[in-house]
Scaffold this motif. Structure first.
Motif, PDB file in Angstrom:
ATOM      1  N   ASN A 108       0.811  -1.228   0.000  1.00  0.00           N
ATOM      2  CA  ASN A 108       0.000   0.000   0.000  1.00  0.00           C
ATOM      3  C   ASN A 108       0.844   1.279   0.000  1.00  0.00           C
ATOM      4  OD1 ASN A 108      -2.519   1.222  -0.193  1.00  0.00           O
ATOM      5  ND2 ASN A 108      -2.651   1.536   1.999  1.00  0.00           N
ATOM      6  N   ARG A 121      -9.439   7.494 -14.639  1.00  0.00           N
ATOM      7  CA  ARG A 121     -10.052   8.084 -13.440  1.00  0.00           C
ATOM      8  C   ARG A 121     -11.538   7.711 -13.376  1.00  0.00           C
ATOM      9  NH1 ARG A 121      -7.117  11.885 -10.590  1.00  0.00           N
ATOM     10  NH2 ARG A 121      -5.170  12.503 -11.585  1.00  0.00           N
ATOM     11  N   SER A 147     -13.452   5.429 -10.440  1.00  0.00           N
ATOM     12  CA  SER A 147     -14.686   5.852  -9.780  1.00  0.00           C
ATOM     13  C   SER A 147     -15.804   4.834  -9.992  1.00  0.00           C
ATOM     14  CB  SER A 147     -15.099   7.224 -10.306  1.00  0.00           C
ATOM     15  OG  SER A 147     -16.300   7.638  -9.730  1.00  0.00           O
ATOM     16  N   GLY A 190     -15.471   1.882  -7.872  1.00  0.00           N
ATOM     17  CA  GLY A 190     -15.535   2.182  -6.446  1.00  0.00           C
ATOM     18  C   GLY A 190     -14.262   1.887  -5.678  1.00  0.00           C
ATOM     19  N   VAL A 191     -13.115   2.062  -6.314  1.00  0.00           N
ATOM     20  CA  VAL A 191     -11.858   1.747  -5.657  1.00  0.00           C
ATOM     21  C   VAL A 191     -11.025   2.994  -5.344  1.00  0.00           C
ATOM     22  CG1 VAL A 191     -11.729  -0.610  -6.567  1.00  0.00           C
ATOM     23  CG2 VAL A 191     -10.701   1.272  -7.862  1.00  0.00           C
ATOM     24  N   THR A 192     -11.619   4.149  -5.449  1.00  0.00           N
ATOM     25  CA  THR A 192     -10.907   5.404  -5.221  1.00  0.00           C
ATOM     26  C   THR A 192     -10.202   5.412  -3.865  1.00  0.00           C
ATOM     27  OG1 THR A 192     -12.539   6.543  -6.574  1.00  0.00           O
ATOM     28  CG2 THR A 192     -11.153   7.919  -5.178  1.00  0.00           C
ATOM     29  N   ASP A 193     -10.865   4.948  -2.832  1.00  0.00           N
ATOM     30  CA  ASP A 193     -10.298   4.980  -1.484  1.00  0.00           C
ATOM     31  C   ASP A 193      -9.161   3.970  -1.290  1.00  0.00           C
ATOM     32  OD1 ASP A 193     -12.096   6.971  -0.848  1.00  0.00           O
ATOM     33  OD2 ASP A 193     -13.489   5.621   0.159  1.00  0.00           O
ATOM     34  N   LEU A 194      -9.016   3.048  -2.205  1.00  0.00           N
ATOM     35  CA  LEU A 194      -7.960   2.033  -2.088  1.00  0.00           C
ATOM     36  C   LEU A 194      -6.672   2.463  -2.778  1.00  0.00           C
ATOM     37  CD1 LEU A 194     -10.078  -1.149  -2.879  1.00  0.00           C
ATOM     38  CD2 LEU A 194      -9.486  -0.214  -0.629  1.00  0.00           C
ATOM     39  N   LYS A 220      -3.777   5.506  -4.024  1.00  0.00           N
ATOM     40  CA  LYS A 220      -3.170   6.823  -3.827  1.00  0.00           C
ATOM     41  C   LYS A 220      -2.913   7.413  -5.197  1.00  0.00           C
ATOM     42  CE  LYS A 220      -0.921   5.374   0.425  1.00  0.00           C
ATOM     43  NZ  LYS A 220       0.351   4.985   1.030  1.00  0.00           N
TER      44      LYS A 220
END
Length: 90
Positions: free
Chosen positions: A63, A75, A79, A82-86, A88
């Motif tokens: 990570n 991008r 979105s 749904g992997v935006t938070d995973l 950097k």
């Protein structure tokens, strides 16, 4: 793999199902050498396998990897899946 600034490397022009294995091997080798930024500036052709590529790079780096210069289409896929938070992304 294309040489880039220290600590990062640039992908070639294509990251698709047809080039996934090759690009992933390059990325894992670069990550082992301490390159913790992956630059997508040269990527012109992508498909949804780019998401699997990015997630595998996150796993392989513990990570620590950062993704740079993502094309707008990628991008959008990040979105959509749904992997935006995973990831950097800079």
């Amino acid at each position: 793999m294309i040489a880039a600034d220290p600590g990062s490397f640039s992908l070639g022009s294509e990251l698709t199902m047809m080039t996934y294995v090759e690009r992933l091997e390059e990325a894992k080798a670069a990550l082992r050498q301490g390159h913790l930024a992956i630059d997508f500036a040269n990527v012109r052709e992508i498909d949804s396998s780019a998401i699997a590529f990015m997630l595998e790079c996150v796993r392989a780096s513990g990570n620590k990897v950062v993704f740079k210069s993502l094309p707008n289409t990628l991008r959008g896929l990040v979105s959509l899946y749904g992997v935006t938070d995973l990831l950097k992304i800079s």
